[in-house]
Design an enzyme around this catalytic site. Sequence first.
Site, short mmCIF file in Angstrom:
data_model
loop_
_atom_site.label_atom_id
_atom_site.label_comp_id
_atom_site.label_asym_id
_atom_site.label_seq_id
_atom_site.Cartn_x
_atom_site.Cartn_y
_atom_site.Cartn_z
N SER A 108 0.82 -1.22 0.00
CA SER A 108 0.00 0.00 0.00
C SER A 108 0.85 1.26 0.00
CB SER A 108 -0.89 -0.01 1.24
OG SER A 108 -1.47 1.25 1.46
N TYR A 132 -1.79 5.75 -4.64
CA TYR A 132 -2.81 6.80 -4.62
C TYR A 132 -2.22 7.98 -5.39
CZ TYR A 132 -5.66 4.46 -1.06
OH TYR A 132 -6.47 3.59 -0.38
N THR A 158 -5.21 2.92 -7.30
CA THR A 158 -6.53 2.78 -6.66
C THR A 158 -7.36 4.01 -6.98
OG1 THR A 158 -5.66 1.38 -4.92
CG2 THR A 158 -7.71 2.52 -4.44
N LYS A 228 -7.36 -0.27 -9.91
CA LYS A 228 -8.06 -1.01 -8.86
C LYS A 228 -9.24 -0.18 -8.35
CE LYS A 228 -7.26 -2.95 -4.20
NZ LYS A 228 -7.76 -1.99 -3.22
N HIS A 252 -12.96 -1.97 -2.47
CA HIS A 252 -12.09 -1.61 -1.34
C HIS A 252 -12.50 -2.38 -0.09
CE1 HIS A 252 -9.09 1.83 -0.90
NE2 HIS A 252 -9.07 1.33 0.31
C1 LIG Z 1 -7.63 -2.35 6.82
C2 LIG Z 1 -7.61 -2.23 5.34
C3 LIG Z 1 -6.77 -1.30 4.74
C4 LIG Z 1 -6.75 -1.18 3.35
N1 LIG Z 1 -5.87 -0.31 2.78
C5 LIG Z 1 -5.86 -0.19 1.43
C6 LIG Z 1 -4.95 0.70 0.81
O1 LIG Z 1 -4.13 1.34 1.46
N2 LIG Z 1 -5.00 0.80 -0.54
C7 LIG Z 1 -5.89 0.09 -1.30
O2 LIG Z 1 -5.91 0.22 -2.51
N3 LIG Z 1 -6.75 -0.78 -0.73
C8 LIG Z 1 -6.75 -0.93 0.61
N4 LIG Z 1 -7.62 -1.81 1.18
C9 LIG Z 1 -8.51 -2.61 0.33
C10 LIG Z 1 -7.85 -3.94 -0.05
O3 LIG Z 1 -6.80 -3.74 -0.96
C11 LIG Z 1 -8.85 -4.90 -0.72
O4 LIG Z 1 -9.50 -4.23 -1.79
C12 LIG Z 1 -9.89 -5.44 0.25
O5 LIG Z 1 -9.34 -5.64 1.52
C13 LIG Z 1 -10.44 -6.76 -0.29
O6 LIG Z 1 -11.43 -7.26 0.54
P1 LIG Z 1 -11.17 -8.41 1.65
O7 LIG Z 1 -10.53 -7.72 2.80
O8 LIG Z 1 -12.56 -8.88 1.93
O9 LIG Z 1 -10.30 -9.47 1.01
C14 LIG Z 1 -7.62 -1.97 2.56
C15 LIG Z 1 -8.44 -2.93 3.17
C16 LIG Z 1 -8.44 -3.07 4.54
C17 LIG Z 1 -9.30 -4.12 5.17
#
Ligand SMILES: Cc1cc2nc3c(=O)[nH]c(=O)nc-3n(C[C@H](O)[C@H](O)[C@H](O)COP(=O)(O)O)c2cc1C
Length: 363
Positions: A108, A132, A158, A228, A252
């Site tokens: 990330s 980002y 993203t 994404k 997300h």
């Molecule tokens: C705590 C947390 C932080 C996340 N941080 C980011 C991030 O910094 N950038 C991003 O593109 N997606 C982020 N995501 C989304 C994840 O990349 C992903 O799309 C998502 O967790 C998929 O769903 P799942 O947790 O059910 O597998 C985050 C998700 C969670 C749970």
Amino acid sequence: MSDEQINVADFERAAAAKLEPGVLGYFAGGAGDESTLRDNVAAWGRWQLRPRMLTGTAEWSARTEVLGAQLSMPVLVAPVAFQRLVDPEGEAAMARAAATAGTAMCLSTLATALPGEVAAAAPGGHHWFQLYCFSDEGVTTALMESAVDSGFEAIVVTVDAPRAGNRERDFRTGFALPEGLGVPSVQAALGADREVTVQEAFSLVDPGLSWPDLEGLASRCEVPVLVKGVLTGEDASLAVEHGAAGVVVSNHGGRQLDRVAPTADSLEEVVDAVAGRAPVLVDGGIRRGVDVAIALALGADAVLVGRPALWGLAVGGERGAQRVLEILRAELELTLLLCGCASPGALTRAHVQRAPAATVYSG
Ligand SMILES: Cc1cc2nc3c(=O)[nH]c(=O)nc-3n(C[C@H](O)[C@H](O)[C@H](O)COP(=O)(O)O)c2cc1C
């Protein structure tokens, strides 16, 4: 970590028991009423498999290729911010877990480690960087270049988070990053000599980003750029037309806009719109090898998991995250065999059907 954890749900329960409420709420929570968060998991259960018998499948494997990388399975680690909140080694441990499990990890922008540190922690691993786009293009370029210079193989832009979603659990717990835990990539790109808060980092993201901007970024980037956060066929087509080397169907993890469709239900229209022009990946609610198989049958080239890997890291550090990934691989391999498929690519639309309306499968 103990032998008691034999599936992802076990790791989720163990992590929930271990993490303090603010941190747990940050990782587990979603936006608004968390309708999409829940439905992401439920929607995979609204599909059933149509296995084929006597296909002569004596050898089978989950191995696959994604954007030229040979992976042990079509399951990658999604970008999840602030991993040192759950483990002192954070993203470095996650990168090692992914490398040992033979798959790729996406780091990330809001990681608690620099791309160079992650690359050094897991040499030989496949690393992607989630980007980002900031209002200051120089910051965006600095982030991208730092990842590419560290050997990262793809940039994942993203596009569903011009601002953070309405995460009410965090308001209730008053969640804030502990002192001493910052986002070094953003700090370095900003040239800041102090810690940057989550709110501050999001406030610098460019809410006015457009498809031509994406095209400009992709043309400047030396490695493939994926988009994404796409949920419609229209946007998937635009992404490919504007230089995306791949599309990630994602909401997300239900953390941005509540009440959007679960990704299991958005996947087919994206696959149809992309029509083989680029790989389609999907994330959100994948908790079982059968979920992965259903996603592949619906046309995905691979999936990503966010929370499952994070629960593994929280429960057992590097070994915990590795174990979660290996569980998913073993489950997928068994599903492939029982469906009569020798490889992930052998799963087709004919291997799934809609479950009757009243059917609810849950872990
Ligand atoms: C705590 C947390 C932080 C996340 N941080 C980011 C991030 O910094 N950038 C991003 O593109 N997606 C982020 N995501 C989304 C994840 O990349 C992903 O799309 C998502 O967790 C998929 O769903 P799942 O947790 O059910 O597998 C985050 C998700 C969670 C749970």
